[in-house]
Every structure is written in structure tokens, then in C-alpha cells.
Write a protein that holds these residues in place. Structure first.
Motif, short mmCIF file in Angstrom:
data_model
loop_
_atom_site.label_atom_id
_atom_site.label_comp_id
_atom_site.label_asym_id
_atom_site.label_seq_id
_atom_site.Cartn_x
_atom_site.Cartn_y
_atom_site.Cartn_z
N VAL A 1 10.67 10.64 -2.57
CA VAL A 1 10.53 9.37 -1.58
C VAL A 1 9.36 8.82 -1.61
CG1 VAL A 1 12.46 10.53 -0.05
CG2 VAL A 1 10.26 11.39 -0.01
N GLU B 1 0.82 -1.18 0.19
CA GLU B 1 0.11 -0.06 0.09
C GLU B 1 0.94 1.27 -0.12
OE1 GLU B 1 -2.34 0.26 3.60
OE2 GLU B 1 -2.96 2.23 3.04
N LEU C 1 1.48 4.43 1.48
CA LEU C 1 1.15 5.40 2.40
C LEU C 1 1.29 6.89 1.76
CD1 LEU C 1 2.26 4.00 5.86
CD2 LEU C 1 0.29 3.58 4.42
N ASN C 2 2.27 7.27 1.39
CA ASN C 2 2.54 8.55 0.58
C ASN C 2 3.74 8.80 -0.15
OD1 ASN C 2 4.19 9.41 2.97
ND2 ASN C 2 4.45 11.26 2.19
N GLY D 1 -4.52 13.32 -2.05
CA GLY D 1 -4.00 13.82 -0.87
C GLY D 1 -2.79 12.79 -0.33
N ASN D 2 -2.27 11.79 -0.96
CA ASN D 2 -1.08 11.15 -0.58
C ASN D 2 -0.01 11.24 -1.60
OD1 ASN D 2 -2.63 10.11 1.62
ND2 ASN D 2 -3.27 8.21 0.37
N ILE D 3 -0.17 12.18 -2.31
CA ILE D 3 1.13 12.43 -3.10
C ILE D 3 1.33 13.97 -3.68
CG2 ILE D 3 -0.27 12.15 -5.44
CD1 ILE D 3 2.60 11.11 -6.56
N ASN D 4 2.75 14.36 -3.16
CA ASN D 4 2.96 15.70 -3.12
C ASN D 4 4.15 15.98 -3.97
OD1 ASN D 4 2.75 18.32 -2.89
ND2 ASN D 4 3.26 18.42 -0.61
N ASP E 1 6.34 11.90 -1.71
CA ASP E 1 6.47 13.30 -1.73
C ASP E 1 7.87 13.46 -2.59
OD1 ASP E 1 6.86 15.97 -1.15
OD2 ASP E 1 7.96 15.54 0.48
N MET F 1 6.90 6.01 1.09
CA MET F 1 6.59 5.43 2.42
C MET F 1 5.58 4.10 1.87
SD MET F 1 7.20 5.77 5.65
CE MET F 1 6.33 5.11 7.01
#
Lengths: 156, 156, 156
Positions: free
Chosen positions: B148, B91, B93-94, B126-129, B96, B150
Motif C-alpha cells: 500500500v 509526494e 508519504l509512505n 524511514g518511509n518504506i517498510n 508499506d 500513501m
């Protein structure tokens, strides 16, 4: 839920008497960082890592290069980020960073920097590390900083 | 079990009419990225971060510089990575990222890029910046990206 | 409790017969890394990432550029870090890294490097990834390495 963020900043250095600030601490009287605000590349990289992990835009949107931010101390940026983004929503598990700089010996300043940043962020000094590195002649007259942060979502 | 990954990519930029793609979105008509595939440094960095976190080799092994991949859209790389590596096993998580570029104003494109990448990866925006940064004259005519991620192991 | 660390190292390369070591493995007979110890930028970046995540200073403090460390094999540094910092206190969940180098084809060496580092750190090869990248002509005659690590606090 855990989240990671990465931040980067780099500024050319100039030999003048304005002084170089990194992590809110004056680390050199001989050099200063060419930039719109106070050019504090360490705080800028940490702010951007936190904005990245929390999906809250980027430092250029929060603190644009306008008259209000000209010469402004970057410690104010970090305080705003703590209040508006972290407080009640995220816990900082840890922050790590690498400062690449050849012109200034950084080790004498590291403890002051960690104390200052920990106080502003409201975390223990044990949760924030700042590691200076020589650029081995590859980075010339500049300062470059990479920062990562590990956050835990606490609020809704 | 949690895992972190880091990805990097950098390409020189060339002033021509081929257009510059970052995150699968055309962000410039004036410049293009010199590279074998479409030179999408953001997707390449994200693919490499995911391959790193999942211990699945590197982008050069998955998508070598051969005839099949010449000029190929990097969005296809990301789709393959999602199906073959992430689906049912990890999964996100995010994610960046930091894009260092002086030649192109990126802020107008960030939302489109995040939407496109989120859709391909099957995650919330909301999980990728994606954070653009000026290189402050130190990066000249190029685009560099650090990403990076997670991940959480979900399957066996 | 989880913690992330980031490490970086970069060395100019020189064409001579001393050989280039990365991850404790000789990867070139034609080039060597200009540095005080053996110039193993991969191990230096991993050591600094672990020191960062565990808040244990930086590689310059642990292994200063003195006579004792001149030409010393960096694998010794990694062994010391494992014994003095990790053992009984932190579990390595994973380590990921990117090596930016144009002069040496790295893919043939990656498996040996991962095996060697995994053995020194006492982790499975599945928990450490090493990803070579071309600098696309932007990094010239040098080697640059970024490493991240994800640790879990196990002891007190």
C-alpha cells in the motif's frame, strides 16, 4: 503527517478443543489456529499493519517464535505495540480489517472483538472495524486476515 | 490532497540457479520466480500501488509482457514510474508491504531492500517498510506481495 | 478527518452462459461467478472497503444472502451505500483496486468499469482505479479482488 500500513496473517485451522481466538475473543470451541503463539491472526495482522505504518520492523522481529512467545496471548503483543510505538508518537485515525473464514460464523462476535481491541489500543470502537467474509469455498480450512491502518504522526 | 493505492503480485517459485530478486536485491541463489520480467513481485506490487493511487493505469499497460521487457530488471520499472508519474506531482508519504514466502528467510535482506527502494524512489528509508511473513504452509512454493502507498498531491 | 478501508471478495468461476459481471459491466459471456447475488466481486470489495472505512458493519449484514438479494445486481448495493452512508458525511478521495483473474482479459473493459462506478458513486473517473492482474497460475478458476478507499469526513 499521515501514514498507511497493511498487515496480513493466515493460519490453517485444526478441529480440536483448544479454541480459536480472533481479536482476543474466543470465537470457536471446535477449531483452533495452528501457530506458535495463540494463532490470533486478526491481532497479528493489526500489529503488522501498525509496525508497517510506523516503520518499526515486523511482527517476527518483535515477537519471534521462541519459548517466551509459545502459546502467548496476542493481546499482550498489541499492548506492547501501543506502549512502545504508538504512545505519544502516533494517533490511530482508524483500523479496518477483513477476516476470511468459512468454518466459524463471525458476526455474533464482532462487537466484542471491536470493544476488546479498542480498549487495548485506547481508541473509540468507532475507529476500528472488523469485517468477516466467506472464502466462497476457495479458502478451505484456514483463517486469513488483512488489516489496514491510518495513523497521524503527533509527537516528534 | 491525499490518495491511497494497493498493489499485489504473486509468482510460483522454481528451484534453479537463476536467483530470486525481491526489491531489486538477490535474496536466494536456490530459487527463482517464474515470470516474464525478472519476477520481482515486491517491485511489481509497489509499482501497481503507485499506479493505482495516481490513477495511471496498471503495470500490465506500462510494462507489457513483450520482448523489450523479457527478463528486464524491475528496478527500471520503478525508476520510470518515479520520473514519469511521481516527479513534481506527488509526494510519497509512505509505502508499506508484506511479502508472504516460506522458502526464503527474508529478515537478513530487509535493510538492503529498503535502502535500495528508498534510493530509487528518492525517499527516506524511514518511509518504506517491507515485512516478511510466513504463509504457515498455506502458500507453498510461491511468493505473494501486498503493498500500500500513501501519496500527497503536490503539483497540478 | 481521513479514514482508510480495505475490502476483499473472491468467487470460483464456472463455465456457463450466465455471464461474468465486474464493476457492473459484463466482462465475459463464457464464465460466471458462483455467488448468491450476481457475484460481482469488484463491487462487493469496494462496498466492504467503504463500510470498513466508515465503521458501518460489513456487506453480509447490509445485503444478507436471502431471497431478496438472490441474483440481485450489485450496482444496487453501491447506490444504497452511497445514499445511506456517504451522502453528506464522507467525501471519497480515491478508490483503488486489484482484480486477480486468469480466465478473462480485463484491460478492454477497465474504462467502462471506471466510468460506471464513478457515475454510481458520484465521483470523477480520475478518483477510481481498477487494475487487473494475472494470478500467474496460482489462482486457477476464480476471481479475487482487493479494494482500498481513502475517505474524508465532511459532515457531522
Amino acid at each position: 503527517m499521515y501514514r498507511v500500513g497493511i498487515g496480513f496473517d493466515a493460519h490453517p485451522l485444526e478441529a480440536n478443543k483448544k479454541g480459536l481466538y480472533l481479536g482476543g475473543v474466543k470465537v470457536s470451541e471446535e477449531y483452533s489456529s495452528i501457530g506458535h503463539s495463540d494463532g490470533d491472526a486478526l491481532i497479528h495482522a493489526i500489529v503488522d499493519a501498525i509496525l508497517g505504518a510506523t516503520n518499526a520492523g515486523n511482527i517476527g522481529i518483535w515477537f519471534p517464535e521462541n519459548e517466551e512467545n509459545r502459546g502467548r496471548r496476542s493481546t499482550e503483543f498489541l499492548e506492547i505495540i501501543r506502549k512502545k510505538i504508538l504512545a505519544g508518537k502516533y494517533e490511530i485515525l482508524n483500523i479496518d480489517s477483513v477476516i476470511i473464514i468459512d468454518k466459524v460464523r463471525m458476526n455474533p462476535h464482532i462487537e466484542n472483538i471491536r470493544l476488546k481491541l479498542a480498549r487495548i489500543l485506547g481508541i473509540s470502537k468507532g475507529n476500528i472495524n472488523v469485517k468477516p467474509k466467506s472464502g466462497n469455498t476457495l479458502y478451505g480450512n484456514s483463517v486469513s486476515v488483512y488489516a489496514v491502518c491510518m495513523l497521524k504522526k503527533v509527537g516528534t
